[in-house]
Structure formats: structure tokens, C-alpha cells
Scaffold this active site. Structure first.
Site, short mmCIF file in Angstrom:
data_model
loop_
_atom_site.label_atom_id
_atom_site.label_comp_id
_atom_site.label_asym_id
_atom_site.label_seq_id
_atom_site.Cartn_x
_atom_site.Cartn_y
_atom_site.Cartn_z
CE1 TYR A 52 -4.29 -2.55 5.22
CE2 TYR A 52 -3.93 -0.23 4.69
CZ TYR A 52 -4.10 -1.54 4.28
OH TYR A 52 -4.08 -1.85 2.94
CB SER A 102 -0.89 -0.01 1.24
OG SER A 102 -1.57 1.22 1.34
CE LYS A 160 -1.50 -4.72 3.40
NZ LYS A 160 -1.66 -5.90 2.55
N1 LIG Z 1 -8.67 -1.33 -1.25
C1 LIG Z 1 -7.67 -0.47 -1.07
O1 LIG Z 1 -7.89 0.75 -1.01
C2 LIG Z 1 -6.24 -0.95 -0.98
C3 LIG Z 1 -5.21 -0.03 -1.11
C4 LIG Z 1 -3.90 -0.47 -1.00
C5 LIG Z 1 -3.63 -1.82 -0.75
N2 LIG Z 1 -4.66 -2.70 -0.61
C6 LIG Z 1 -4.35 -4.10 -0.34
O2 LIG Z 1 -4.92 -4.91 -1.34
C7 LIG Z 1 -5.30 -6.16 -0.80
C8 LIG Z 1 -6.73 -6.48 -1.19
O3 LIG Z 1 -7.57 -5.45 -0.69
P1 LIG Z 1 -9.11 -5.36 -1.06
O4 LIG Z 1 -9.47 -3.93 -1.15
O5 LIG Z 1 -9.41 -6.27 -2.17
O6 LIG Z 1 -9.74 -5.92 0.30
P2 LIG Z 1 -10.88 -7.04 0.48
O7 LIG Z 1 -11.26 -7.03 1.93
O8 LIG Z 1 -11.94 -6.85 -0.53
O9 LIG Z 1 -10.09 -8.37 0.12
C9 LIG Z 1 -9.27 -9.09 1.02
C10 LIG Z 1 -9.59 -10.54 0.82
O10 LIG Z 1 -8.71 -11.32 1.65
C11 LIG Z 1 -9.47 -12.33 2.31
N3 LIG Z 1 -8.73 -12.65 3.53
C12 LIG Z 1 -8.39 -11.80 4.54
N4 LIG Z 1 -7.67 -12.47 5.48
C13 LIG Z 1 -7.55 -13.76 5.04
C14 LIG Z 1 -6.89 -14.90 5.54
N5 LIG Z 1 -6.23 -14.88 6.72
N6 LIG Z 1 -6.93 -16.05 4.83
C15 LIG Z 1 -7.61 -16.09 3.64
N7 LIG Z 1 -8.25 -15.04 3.12
C16 LIG Z 1 -8.22 -13.87 3.80
C17 LIG Z 1 -10.83 -11.70 2.53
O11 LIG Z 1 -11.87 -12.63 2.73
C18 LIG Z 1 -11.01 -10.90 1.24
O12 LIG Z 1 -11.61 -11.69 0.24
C19 LIG Z 1 -5.06 -6.08 0.70
O13 LIG Z 1 -3.84 -6.71 1.00
C20 LIG Z 1 -4.96 -4.59 0.96
O14 LIG Z 1 -4.13 -4.31 2.07
C21 LIG Z 1 -5.96 -2.31 -0.72
#
Ligand SMILES: NC(=O)c1ccc[n+]([C@@H]2O[C@H](COP(=O)([O-])OP(=O)(O)OC[C@H]3O[C@@H](n4cnc5c(N)ncnc54)[C@H](O)[C@@H]3O)[C@@H](O)[C@H]2O)c1
Length: 328
Positions: A141, A117, A145
Site C-alpha cells: 500500500y 501518505s 503511494k
Molecule cells: N485514512 C487514512 O488513514 C489515510 C492516510 C493517508 C493517506 N490516505 C489517502 O487518502 C485517500 C482517501 O482515503 P480515505 O481514508 O478517505 O479512504 P476511503 O476508502 O474512505 O475513500 C476512498 C474512496 O475512493 C473510492 N475509490 C477507490 N477506488 C476507486 C476507483 N478506482 N474509482 C473511483 N473511486 C474509487 C472509494 O469508493 C472511496 O469512496 C486515499 O488515497 C488514501 O490512500 C488515507
């Protein structure tokens, strides 16, 4: 080639899975569904369970010995929740990631792409950042990362695995074919709040009008989720050309957009202006940042293809379809 996508039932992971499918790469999904949706795994190889479950990871690799790379998107992502429950967040994002990478190594995985992130950067005076900018996480959070990136780099320095951390800026939009999109019904980010205000006919609240930006409102780098997904396909294709054991690449657009600019673009796309109210800053907010994207272009041959209006349009289109695709 097959790719294991941990968190592939979430917003970004499911979109990455669609982009892989479209590019002829078969996704295998591992997701606990803690925040993800089963509907997003329909027709895809799917294993429900936790990334820290070694027996499950072993089973997946035994069943799919042709998995050539792993994309790790599984995490908890809500900043205020991480402030309220730091132990839960470190356990979910750091401890489980450490277990997961140990399971991957045992199964011979040598290519790992990590969803990182941009939230951990400290921006300079012009609010732009690149991969060498200061890392100064302001929430548990964001720190999870940064810790994961450092932990993976330490592991990659002595074990037969290479890691590419993709640092996402602010994803918006949905799969242009509307297979997947944001699963949460009440998104807290600015565009989500605008859509809710537009749907309900209530004012959109600008939180903070005294930030050091060109119009006083917070600035973000809104990148279309399909462009993010395309960057993962590019990363899979180019992985073996990357030098070094651990690499980090920013995925943004190269342009910052303030809340007022986002609102103006939203009103143009939505066709009906949203009423606005101004309020003070929220605790924990920041002026924001945008990315310089030279490294993504040089290493991955990637540039975003969608503009802000298209991202807003796809978000609106998805919001109108969401309840039909994801009932309950
Ligand atoms: N959405 C944003 O703004 C953003 C920005 C920067 C980085 N990210 C990163 O991108 C990644 C995906 O984010 P997103 O927005 O799709 O979030 P999201 O919550 O939609 O997706 C995360 C997924 O991981 C699964 N999950 C979580 N913990 C788990 C575990 N221990 N075992 C198996 N599955 C697990 C959840 O069920 C979910 O399907 C994350 O790592 C997040 O930190 C997101």
C-alpha cells in the site's frame, strides 16, 4: 470554481468536499463506491464510476468545463489487504491512477492534488520526518503511494499539468457539523479500537510496549480530518503560487502522540476509563513518526486548528451517529 474530487464519497474525500462547499468551491464527485458511501454524495454533483473509465471522465468534463482542479483521493487503503493482494493494490492504486491522469490531461486538467501518505517515510532517531526524509515504504500500500508520486512527477515534468502531493499523517475526527465521518464500522487503528472497546465495555489492547518511544508504545501524528480538508481548500487557493511542476507537503500536527498518551486523552474525553490489556507487537507495525510542518505553513499558510481532544470528541460523536446516518 469547480473541483473534481475522485474518491469524494470516502472518509477524507467527502470531508474535503464539505470544506470546499463551505468555502464557495463546488465539488463534483467521481466515486465507484467500492468503499465509499452514496449518502456522502447527497445534494452534490455525483458520478458513480471508476477513475480509469475514460468515457466517464470525458463526460464529466464536457458537463463541467469549469472544473479548475482535480483532487485525487480514490484508492484502496488497507495495509494488510495490500500485503495479501499486491496485484490488486497496484492495479487499483497505480494502474488506475495512470489511466486517470491520462484522461485528465486529455481534458485539459492542469492542477492535480494527490492524496499521498506519510506511511512511506523512514523516521530518524527522534521519530520526526519532513518532506526530505528517506522514503522507504514497508508495505505494498505505502509503495503504491510512493510510485504514484514518482509517476506523477515524471508526467508533470513534460506535460502541461502540475501536481501537489499532500502526505497525510493519521486522520481522526469527523466533519464538526457531522455531515461525514469514518464510514467503516470496525476501524483497526488505535482510536477506532478504543471507541469499540469503550462501546462494548471490553479491554483495549495495546499492541507493542517495547518500541523505542518515550513510553514504549507506538507513536503517531493524529491530525483532525477537518484540518486535512481545510489544507485542501488552502492548496486550491494557493495552487498557482507553488513553484515547480511537482511539490510534496506533509500534513500533520508537528506533534507525536503515543498509544498510552492517546488512551489518557481518550479517557479524559470519554469520561469513563477504558480497561487496558498489553500484548506483543503485530507483524508489520512500526514505532511510527510525526511530521515537521514548516513546509505546509510556508507554502499553504496552513496550520492545524483542532487539538487531539477535539479530534477524539468528534470521533466519539460520529461513532454514536454513524448507524443513523449510514444504515446497513
Ligand atoms: N485514512 C487514512 O488513514 C489515510 C492516510 C493517508 C493517506 N490516505 C489517502 O487518502 C485517500 C482517501 O482515503 P480515505 O481514508 O478517505 O479512504 P476511503 O476508502 O474512505 O475513500 C476512498 C474512496 O475512493 C473510492 N475509490 C477507490 N477506488 C476507486 C476507483 N478506482 N474509482 C473511483 N473511486 C474509487 C472509494 O469508493 C472511496 O469512496 C486515499 O488515497 C488514501 O490512500 C488515507
Amino acid at each position: 470554481m469547480k473541483v473534481l474530487i475522485a474518491g469524494g464519497a470516502g472518509y477524507i474525500g467527502s470531508t474535503v468536499a464539505s470544506a470546499c462547499l463551505d468555502a464557495g468551491i463546488s465539488p463534483v464527485i467521481l466515486d465507484s463506491l467500492v468503499t465509499g458511501r452514496r449518502e456522502f454524495t447527497a445534494g452534490r454533483a455525483f458520478y458513480e464510476g471508476d477513475i480509469a473509465d475514460g468515457a466517464l471522465v470525458d463526460r464529466i468534463f464536457a458537463r463541467h468545463p469549469d472544473i479548475g482542479a482535480v483532487i485525487h483521493c480514490a484508492a484502496l487503503i488497507v495495509v494488510p489487504d495490500s500485503v495479501a493482494d499486491p496485484i490488486g493494490y497496484y492495479r487499483a492504486n497505480v494502474t488506475k491512477s495512470l489511466e486517470f491522469v491520462a484522461h485528465l490531461l486529455r481534458n485539459g486538467c492542469s492542477r492535480l492534488i494527490f492524496s499521498s501518505s506519510a506511511a512511506f517515510y523512514r523516521a530518524g532517531a527522534d521519530l520526526s520526518v519532513d518532506e526530505d526524509s528517506v522514503i522507504d515504504p514497508q508495505s505494498p500500500y505505502a509503495r503504491t503511494k510512493a510510485v504514484c508520486e514518482a509517476m506523477f512527477a515524471d508526467i508533470a515534468a513534460s506535460k502541461p499539468v502540475r501536481v501537489l502531493s499532500l502526505r497525510y499523517f493519521n486522520p481522526i475526527g469527523a466533519d464538526p457539523k457531522m455531515r461525514t465521518g469514518l464510514q467503516v464500522r470496525q476501524p483497526t487503528h488505535a482510536l477506532g479500537q478504543m471507541i469499540l472497546a469503550h462501546q462494548a465495555g471490553v479491554p483495549f489492547v495495546i499492541t507493542g510496549t517495547d518500541w523505542p518511544t518515550r513510553d514504549g508504545t507506538g507513536l503517531r501524528d493524529y491530525v483532525h480530518v477537518w484540518d486535512l480538508a481545510a489544507a485542501h481548500v488552502a492548496a486550491l487557493t494557493r495552487f498557482d503560487t507553488l513553484s515547480g511542476q511537482a511539490t510534496a507537503v506533509n500534513l500533520g500536527t508537528g506533534t507525536g502522540t503515543t498509544v498510552r498518551e492517546l488512551l489518557a486523552a481518550f479517557n479524559r474525553v470519554a469520561g469513563r476509563p477504558v480497561e487496558v490489556r498489553e500484548a506483543g507487537r503485530r507483524p508489520g507495525d512500526a514505532a511510527g513518526a510525526y511530521s515537521r510542518i514548516d513546509r505546509a505553513e510556508r507554502l499553504l499558510g496552513w496550520r492545524p486548528q483542532y487539538d487531539l481532544a477535539e479530534g477524539i470528541g468528534h470521533s466519539l460523536q460520529w461513532a454514536a451517529l454513524r448507524d443513523e446516518i449510514l444504515p446497513g
